[in-house]
Design a protein around this motif. Structure first.
Motif, PDB file in Angstrom:
ATOM      1  N   SER A 202      37.245  22.333  38.495  1.00  0.00           N
ATOM      2  CA  SER A 202      36.183  21.256  38.782  1.00  0.00           C
ATOM      3  C   SER A 202      34.715  22.130  38.904  1.00  0.00           C
ATOM      4  N   ASN A 203      33.649  21.255  38.546  1.00  0.00           N
ATOM      5  CA  ASN A 203      32.312  21.707  38.785  1.00  0.00           C
ATOM      6  C   ASN A 203      31.656  21.094  40.035  1.00  0.00           C
ATOM      7  N   LYS A 204      32.457  19.965  40.961  1.00  0.00           N
ATOM      8  CA  LYS A 204      32.090  19.239  42.177  1.00  0.00           C
ATOM      9  C   LYS A 204      32.089  20.212  43.176  1.00  0.00           C
ATOM     10  N   PRO A 205      31.176  20.014  44.223  1.00  0.00           N
ATOM     11  CA  PRO A 205      31.390  20.671  45.558  1.00  0.00           C
ATOM     12  C   PRO A 205      32.587  20.500  46.395  1.00  0.00           C
ATOM     13  N   MET A 206      32.808  21.335  47.228  1.00  0.00           N
ATOM     14  CA  MET A 206      34.174  21.257  47.864  1.00  0.00           C
ATOM     15  C   MET A 206      33.789  22.083  49.181  1.00  0.00           C
ATOM     16  N   TYR A 207      34.539  21.466  50.416  1.00  0.00           N
ATOM     17  CA  TYR A 207      34.357  22.220  51.553  1.00  0.00           C
ATOM     18  C   TYR A 207      35.898  22.058  52.263  1.00  0.00           C
ATOM     19  N   LEU A 208      36.393  22.961  53.359  1.00  0.00           N
ATOM     20  CA  LEU A 208      37.525  22.807  53.803  1.00  0.00           C
ATOM     21  C   LEU A 208      37.266  21.841  55.004  1.00  0.00           C
ATOM     22  N   SER A 209      37.928  21.007  54.806  1.00  0.00           N
ATOM     23  CA  SER A 209      37.958  19.762  55.769  1.00  0.00           C
ATOM     24  C   SER A 209      38.825  20.052  57.134  1.00  0.00           C
ATOM     25  N   GLU A 210      39.698  20.883  56.807  1.00  0.00           N
ATOM     26  CA  GLU A 210      40.771  21.318  57.691  1.00  0.00           C
ATOM     27  C   GLU A 210      40.988  22.773  57.497  1.00  0.00           C
ATOM     28  N   THR A 211      41.275  23.810  58.810  1.00  0.00           N
ATOM     29  CA  THR A 211      41.799  24.944  58.634  1.00  0.00           C
ATOM     30  C   THR A 211      41.750  25.672  59.976  1.00  0.00           C
ATOM     31  N   GLY A 212      42.452  26.806  60.038  1.00  0.00           N
ATOM     32  CA  GLY A 212      42.472  27.208  61.290  1.00  0.00           C
ATOM     33  C   GLY A 212      43.853  27.611  61.680  1.00  0.00           C
ATOM     34  N   GLY A 213      43.917  27.948  63.010  1.00  0.00           N
ATOM     35  CA  GLY A 213      45.376  28.247  63.666  1.00  0.00           C
ATOM     36  C   GLY A 213      45.329  27.890  65.099  1.00  0.00           C
ATOM     37  N   ASP A 214      46.320  27.831  65.643  1.00  0.00           N
ATOM     38  CA  ASP A 214      46.514  27.181  67.098  1.00  0.00           C
ATOM     39  C   ASP A 214      46.508  28.578  67.917  1.00  0.00           C
ATOM     40  N   SER A 215      46.707  28.295  69.222  1.00  0.00           N
ATOM     41  CA  SER A 215      46.634  29.501  70.006  1.00  0.00           C
ATOM     42  C   SER A 215      47.827  29.613  70.740  1.00  0.00           C
TER      43      SER A 215
ATOM     44  N   ILE B 278      50.539  28.023  58.721  1.00  0.00           N
ATOM     45  CA  ILE B 278      49.798  28.322  59.859  1.00  0.00           C
ATOM     46  C   ILE B 278      49.921  29.655  60.358  1.00  0.00           C
ATOM     47  N   PRO B 279      48.884  30.495  60.557  1.00  0.00           N
ATOM     48  CA  PRO B 279      48.924  31.675  61.198  1.00  0.00           C
ATOM     49  C   PRO B 279      49.266  31.849  62.547  1.00  0.00           C
ATOM     50  N   TYR B 280      50.418  32.766  62.999  1.00  0.00           N
ATOM     51  CA  TYR B 280      50.710  33.680  62.184  1.00  0.00           C
ATOM     52  C   TYR B 280      52.119  33.554  62.288  1.00  0.00           C
ATOM     53  N   ASP B 281      52.686  32.273  62.830  1.00  0.00           N
ATOM     54  CA  ASP B 281      54.031  32.120  62.756  1.00  0.00           C
ATOM     55  C   ASP B 281      54.687  30.972  62.148  1.00  0.00           C
ATOM     56  N   GLY B 282      53.738  30.447  61.330  1.00  0.00           N
ATOM     57  CA  GLY B 282      54.211  29.196  60.491  1.00  0.00           C
ATOM     58  C   GLY B 282      54.551  27.885  61.222  1.00  0.00           C
ATOM     59  N   THR B 283      54.048  27.754  62.342  1.00  0.00           N
ATOM     60  CA  THR B 283      54.381  26.727  63.339  1.00  0.00           C
ATOM     61  C   THR B 283      53.271  25.927  64.092  1.00  0.00           C
ATOM     62  N   PRO B 284      53.112  24.665  63.685  1.00  0.00           N
ATOM     63  CA  PRO B 284      51.779  23.966  64.182  1.00  0.00           C
ATOM     64  C   PRO B 284      51.990  23.473  65.656  1.00  0.00           C
ATOM     65  N   ASN B 285      51.992  24.381  66.676  1.00  0.00           N
ATOM     66  CA  ASN B 285      51.927  23.740  67.927  1.00  0.00           C
ATOM     67  C   ASN B 285      50.719  22.936  68.076  1.00  0.00           C
ATOM     68  N   GLU B 286      50.750  21.654  68.022  1.00  0.00           N
ATOM     69  CA  GLU B 286      49.930  20.631  67.712  1.00  0.00           C
ATOM     70  C   GLU B 286      48.668  20.536  68.869  1.00  0.00           C
ATOM     71  N   GLU B 287      49.018  20.866  70.185  1.00  0.00           N
ATOM     72  CA  GLU B 287      48.429  20.807  71.227  1.00  0.00           C
ATOM     73  C   GLU B 287      47.447  21.911  71.771  1.00  0.00           C
ATOM     74  N   TYR B 288      47.238  22.750  70.920  1.00  0.00           N
ATOM     75  CA  TYR B 288      46.838  24.173  71.114  1.00  0.00           C
ATOM     76  C   TYR B 288      45.693  24.510  70.137  1.00  0.00           C
ATOM     77  N   TRP B 289      44.930  23.695  69.461  1.00  0.00           N
ATOM     78  CA  TRP B 289      44.144  23.978  68.272  1.00  0.00           C
ATOM     79  C   TRP B 289      42.794  23.893  68.622  1.00  0.00           C
ATOM     80  N   GLY B 290      42.338  23.696  69.667  1.00  0.00           N
ATOM     81  CA  GLY B 290      40.935  23.631  70.321  1.00  0.00           C
ATOM     82  C   GLY B 290      40.292  24.920  70.204  1.00  0.00           C
ATOM     83  N   ILE B 291      38.842  24.998  70.033  1.00  0.00           N
ATOM     84  CA  ILE B 291      37.998  26.206  70.415  1.00  0.00           C
ATOM     85  C   ILE B 291      37.634  26.016  71.843  1.00  0.00           C
TER      86      ILE B 291
END
Length: 341
Positions: free
Chosen positions: A220-233, A302-315
């Motif tokens: 594609s020649n359209k713009p893109m961005y990462l709307s979600e990414t990161g890791g939990d703590s 999900i880095p680095y354990d492959g598990t999304p602990n959903e309540e630990y994602w904040g900065i």
């Protein structure tokens, strides 16, 4: 009489501008793969934002908005992505006054409240399309992972999304349409969705998203961005040199590696809205405490354990104390070369 009518018109426009409903400096365009705001290149240095207080069952509150915006400004954040419309002009005004823009998300079914199913999303667009806080209109979040919501045929969603984007174009020529697609869109998604101007992608490929940019450039020649990414703590297991349990260093290292690849690839990627601003205690277990666990589709990267602990994602944590990752975001965003202040 004509003079009075003209004066009344001028006063009315002035009132609209002062209330935040009208603005002469809120035009966003696309030039090749680049987002352009008010004739200046715009790179998204963003954060996903869904502020739910302790004990609340996923009921968003902007009671801490002033504090949150101060932290975002400190971190160099210029864009926030929300999962549902903000129907409060004072909230949007305060966001805009902080120098931050908003990607407004519309869900498919929100009980008729500015959603795609009822068509009422366009009422929101027409109400707020001149507000200086608006950056883009986002349709759906990872709906490609949920064909069961659309009679087990994802083509039904792509058709709805494309039609909704066309309606937005007809009503608001100044703000692009986008979507938060689960990872890289396939040929079917692209062919059925020509009215999507900017492709957002929720990408969890460990701490190495670069392969997405390479693949996107080829299709594609359209713009893109990462709307979600990161890791939990939180590390579910000890792995890759990170100890089991709460581990802010693992989150900080993952964000550092991801953001470096994002901004090293600005020719293709227009930025990122990192997930997420604050820990979300409502996502797993008891809403009065922070729990491990939770579920997210296609989340094995999900880095680095492959598990999304959903309540630990904040900065920041639920009390707005900065986590280690906050300083990574701050150092990165404040040093991005192509920026819009």
């Amino acid at each position: 009489m004509k003079l009075f009518t003209r004066l009344l018109f001028v006063i009315s426009i002035s009132v609209l501008i002062s209330c935040g409903y009208a603005s002469n400096s809120n035009e966003m365009k696309i030039s090749n793969r680049t987002l352009v705001v008010n004739n200046q290149p715009y790179i998204i240095k963003g954060i996903c934002y869904h502020p739910v207080p302790k004990g609340s069952p996923n009921k968003r509150s902007f009671a801490t908005l002033t504090q949150d915006l101060a932290l975002m400004t400190e971190a160099g954040i210029n864009t926030i992505r929300v999962y549902a419309p903000i129907d409060d002009v004072q909230v949007l005004d305060e966001i805009s006054q902080a120098g931050i823009k908003v990607i407004i998300g519309f869900g498919y079914n929100q009980s008729g409240k500015f959603d795609i199913k009822s068509g009422t999303f366009i009422n929101y667009v027409n109400t707020y399309k001149n507000h200086s806080a608006i950056l883009m209109w986002e349709l759906g979040n990872e709906y490609n992972y949920h064909p069961q919501w659309f009679d087990d045929d994802i083509k039904n969603w792509y058709k709805l999304m494309n039609n909704a984007a066309a309606l937005i174009h007809a009503n608001d020529p100044n703000h692009p349409t986008t979507t938060a697609h689960g990872d890289l869109p396939d040929a079917l998604a692209l062919s059925m969705s020509p009215n999507i101007d900017v492709w957002g992608m929720n990408v969890y490929r460990w701490d190495k998203p670069k392969s997405v940019f390479e693949a996107w450039e080829a299709i594609s020649n359209k713009p893109m961005y990462l709307s979600e990414t990161g890791g939990d703590s939180y590390m579910q297991i000890s792995k890759a040199g990170y100890e089991q349990g709460e581990n802010q260093k693992a989150q900080a290292d993952a964000a550092n590696n991801i953001l470096k690849e994002v901004f090293d690839n600005q020719a293709i990627c227009s930025g990122v809205t990192l997930f997420s601003f604050t820990d979300g205690w409502w996502k797993a277990g008891n809403n009065d405490r922070q729990d491990i666990g939770g579920f997210a589709p296609n989340s094995t990267g999900i880095p680095y354990d492959g598990t999304p602990n959903e309540e630990y994602w904040g900065i920041v944590d639920i009390d707005r104390s900065k986590k280690e990752v906050f300083n990574v975001v701050k150092e990165t965003y404040l040093n991005v070369s192509k920026t819009n202040n």
